[in-house]
Design a protein around this motif. Structure first.
Motif, PDB file in Angstrom:
ATOM      1  N   TYR A  63       0.942  -1.229  -0.127  1.00 27.57           N
ATOM      2  CA  TYR A  63      -0.048  -0.149  -0.157  1.00 27.57           C
ATOM      3  C   TYR A  63       0.821   1.168  -0.007  1.00 27.57           C
ATOM      4  CZ  TYR A  63      -3.875   2.990   1.064  1.00 27.57           C
ATOM      5  OH  TYR A  63      -5.004   3.732   1.343  1.00 27.57           O
ATOM      6  N   HIS A  64       0.451   2.187  -0.858  1.00 25.08           N
ATOM      7  CA  HIS A  64       1.418   3.256  -0.906  1.00 25.08           C
ATOM      8  C   HIS A  64       0.733   4.404  -1.667  1.00 25.08           C
ATOM      9  CE1 HIS A  64       5.408   5.188  -0.999  1.00 25.08           C
ATOM     10  NE2 HIS A  64       5.980   4.084  -1.112  1.00 25.08           N
ATOM     11  N   GLY A  65       1.323   5.619  -1.462  1.00 25.27           N
ATOM     12  CA  GLY A  65       0.842   6.886  -1.966  1.00 25.27           C
ATOM     13  C   GLY A  65       1.696   7.367  -2.848  1.00 25.27           C
ATOM     14  N   GLN A  66       1.634   7.901  -3.814  1.00 20.89           N
ATOM     15  CA  GLN A  66       2.210   8.352  -5.013  1.00 20.89           C
ATOM     16  C   GLN A  66       3.084   9.794  -4.673  1.00 20.89           C
ATOM     17  OE1 GLN A  66       1.664   7.856  -9.157  1.00 20.89           O
ATOM     18  NE2 GLN A  66       0.321   5.963  -8.979  1.00 20.89           N
ATOM     19  N   ASP A  67       2.210  10.405  -3.689  1.00 18.23           N
ATOM     20  CA  ASP A  67       2.818  11.796  -3.307  1.00 18.23           C
ATOM     21  C   ASP A  67       3.809  11.564  -2.061  1.00 18.23           C
ATOM     22  OD1 ASP A  67       1.207  13.144  -5.478  1.00 18.23           O
ATOM     23  OD2 ASP A  67      -0.296  13.022  -4.314  1.00 18.23           O
ATOM     24  N   ASP A  68       4.080  10.534  -1.637  1.00 16.16           N
ATOM     25  CA  ASP A  68       4.873  10.058  -0.461  1.00 16.16           C
ATOM     26  C   ASP A  68       6.394  10.821  -0.542  1.00 16.16           C
ATOM     27  OD1 ASP A  68       6.516   9.301   1.670  1.00 16.16           O
ATOM     28  OD2 ASP A  68       5.016   7.311   1.712  1.00 16.16           O
ATOM     29  N   LEU A 111      -5.187   1.834   7.205  1.00 19.00           N
ATOM     30  CA  LEU A 111      -5.725   1.228   7.987  1.00 19.00           C
ATOM     31  C   LEU A 111      -7.107   0.667   7.723  1.00 19.00           C
ATOM     32  CD1 LEU A 111      -4.696   3.118  11.295  1.00 19.00           C
ATOM     33  CD2 LEU A 111      -3.898   0.960  10.673  1.00 19.00           C
ATOM     34  N   GLU A 112      -7.911   1.373   7.081  1.00 18.12           N
ATOM     35  CA  GLU A 112      -9.080   0.953   6.736  1.00 18.12           C
ATOM     36  C   GLU A 112      -9.003  -0.102   5.560  1.00 18.12           C
ATOM     37  OE1 GLU A 112     -10.850   4.679   5.272  1.00 18.12           O
ATOM     38  OE2 GLU A 112     -11.338   5.365   7.321  1.00 18.12           O
ATOM     39  N   TYR A 113      -8.063   0.022   4.606  1.00 17.28           N
ATOM     40  CA  TYR A 113      -7.960  -0.974   3.585  1.00 17.28           C
ATOM     41  C   TYR A 113      -7.379  -2.395   4.488  1.00 17.28           C
ATOM     42  CZ  TYR A 113      -5.793  -3.912   0.161  1.00 17.28           C
ATOM     43  OH  TYR A 113      -5.473  -4.986  -0.782  1.00 17.28           O
ATOM     44  N   MET A 114      -6.401  -2.089   5.193  1.00 16.06           N
ATOM     45  CA  MET A 114      -5.869  -3.161   5.934  1.00 16.06           C
ATOM     46  C   MET A 114      -6.802  -4.061   6.708  1.00 16.06           C
ATOM     47  SD  MET A 114      -2.978  -3.522   9.011  1.00 16.06           S
ATOM     48  CE  MET A 114      -3.981  -2.636   9.981  1.00 16.06           C
ATOM     49  N   MET A 115      -7.811  -3.450   7.406  1.00 14.97           N
ATOM     50  CA  MET A 115      -8.594  -4.276   8.103  1.00 14.97           C
ATOM     51  C   MET A 115      -9.821  -4.840   7.196  1.00 14.97           C
ATOM     52  SD  MET A 115      -7.753  -3.537  11.218  1.00 14.97           S
ATOM     53  CE  MET A 115      -9.191  -4.090  12.199  1.00 14.97           C
ATOM     54  N   GLY A 116     -10.191  -4.077   6.263  1.00 12.72           N
ATOM     55  CA  GLY A 116     -11.124  -4.761   5.272  1.00 12.72           C
ATOM     56  C   GLY A 116     -10.495  -5.975   4.633  1.00 12.72           C
TER      57      GLY A 116
END
Length: 121
Positions: A63-68, A111-116
């Protein structure tokens, strides 16, 4: 850096006290040697410390953000490519939907993605 790592400061306080200018963080001789052909031992240790050149046997979600600006996005895509080339069958980069998709803005969506995701098992 060492003056801040004795337990009296939070990570945020330490980060705020540091510069992001590499030349101001490291000794000039070390930096020149590291960028050139010197500092071979530390370079070898860094190569041993890779976290992506292996073959996972289970699904992996990166999981990653392109603007990180803290952890480069290419870390995720390099890991995905390397693991897939090593024979992994299910390695996926999940793009953070936040705007901007920065390191801190992606924390809650992650966190939302991971929990789901884990609830599907």
């Amino acid at each position: 850096i060492n003056n801040n790592f004795y337990g009296g400061y939070t990570g945020t306080e330490i980060n705020n006290a540091l510069t992001d200018v590499t030349a101001d963080l490291f000794n000039a001789t070390f930096l020149m040697d590291f960028r050139g052909s010197g500092e071979t031992e530390i370079k070898a240790r860094l190569m041993e410390n890779n976290v992506y050149d292996w073959t996972p046997q289970v699904p992996v979600r990166l999981y990653h953000g392109q603007d990180d600006t803290i952890v480069p996005y290419t870390n995720a895509t390099t890991a995905q490519t390397t693991m897939t080339n090593n024979g992994a069958s299910d390695v996926v980069v999940i793009d953070c939907p936040a705007t901007p998709a920065s390191h801190s803005n992606c924390f809650i969506p992650y966190l939302e993605y991971m929990m789901g995701y884990f609830m599907t098992f």
